[in-house]
Design an enzyme around this catalytic site. Sequence first.
Site, short mmCIF file in Angstrom:
data_model
loop_
_atom_site.label_atom_id
_atom_site.label_comp_id
_atom_site.label_asym_id
_atom_site.label_seq_id
_atom_site.Cartn_x
_atom_site.Cartn_y
_atom_site.Cartn_z
N LYS A 1 0.84 -1.22 0.00
CA LYS A 1 0.00 0.00 0.00
C LYS A 1 0.87 1.26 0.00
O LYS A 1 0.56 2.25 -0.66
CB LYS A 1 -0.94 -0.02 1.21
N LYS B 1 -0.15 11.71 5.63
CA LYS B 1 0.16 10.61 6.56
C LYS B 1 0.83 9.44 5.80
O LYS B 1 1.86 8.91 6.22
CB LYS B 1 -1.17 10.15 7.20
#
Length: 339
Positions: free
Chosen positions: A217, A285
């Site tokens: 990811k 993030k």
Amino acid sequence: MGRRAHGRRLRRLVRTGVREHGRRPVRSARVLVRIRRRKRQRRMTTIAFIGLGVMGGPMAANLVTAGFTVTGYNRSPEKVERLVAAGGRGAGSVTEAVAGADVVITMLPDSPDVRAVILGDDGVDGVLAAAAAGTVVVDMSTIRPDVARELAAAGAERGVPVLDAPVSGGEQGAVDATLSIMAGGDESAFNQVLPVLEALGSTVVHMGPAGAGQTVKAANQLIVAGTLELVAEALVFLDAHGVDRERAVTVLGGGLAGSAVLDRKGPAMLARDFAPGFRVDLHHKDLGIVTAAAREAGVVVPAGALVAQLMASLRAQGHGSLDHSALLLLVEQLSRPRP
Ligand code: NAD
């Protein structure tokens, strides 16, 4: 066609595996038994779904549609009410949602949120304290790979496998149940929850041990951020030359420069529609995860580091809640003459 000929044709269709005849599906008795068994299994599988935001809301609703029994919990209760309206059940706490669940899914913003919900926080029990041994926990949020490994180890001590299964495909993928799901962790637990994951996505791949899903990811977020930045630069460049940008996006999309990012975000960028979607805060993030994981592995990601800084700048300017395609605003600003 006479009745006997029609019957012969139907039998031939079933034998040759053709499933559609006119508008009614043609299915052999064996296929029907399998479909009924699968529906029964789904009804008997109880899923606790924690975090019903942009992604979790439609994902939980899709699990209800697929026939699972779904109990949802979210910090802000109106999102739980939305799931109840879609046919799910509501819970008032993590422990209430997890009681009696076979599978627990978390879809929360960041590593500290997932850690608090799974391990418990401030004297409040988390998922692991409430889950019976054998329950499978699937964290589908995007978090740090090392935190995913820590949670898997904590779960293993209690006989509760914790998988990391982050997703790609955005809000539309969540709504359409066409997410790409990259999973890490115990393989037999993964196989156990595969029917659940297949109700959420069209590409589901087990990548390896705990944390492997999150590593993939992170790579995904590196590619998406870099591509978005270059699309934004190309749009500013085309505009400066007075080129019709809509037509340019069409023709670019048909060649090697084409991408899912260009297809899905290009038109919204041209329309200056920066409603999220995927918030700048969340991509900021994720780029922190990418740069930290690259440093940990001793590799360099220079373009990734640059786009991480650009995303940070966009956020520092107060655009954290816009869609990440708002990188266009920053590129425009860099080329604009001083007022
Ligand atoms: P979101 O902020 O819309 O949803 C998160 C939800 O979790 C919110 O409803 C919030 O109220 C709830 N929540 C937070 N802390 C909680 C707690 N302690 N207990 C219960 N509920 C709590 O975020 P999102 O866009 O749905 O993203 C979720 C995750 O999926 C993130 O990790 C994100 O990076 C990832 N992701 C998002 C997208 C996207 O396009 N939005 C795409 C892929 C992956």
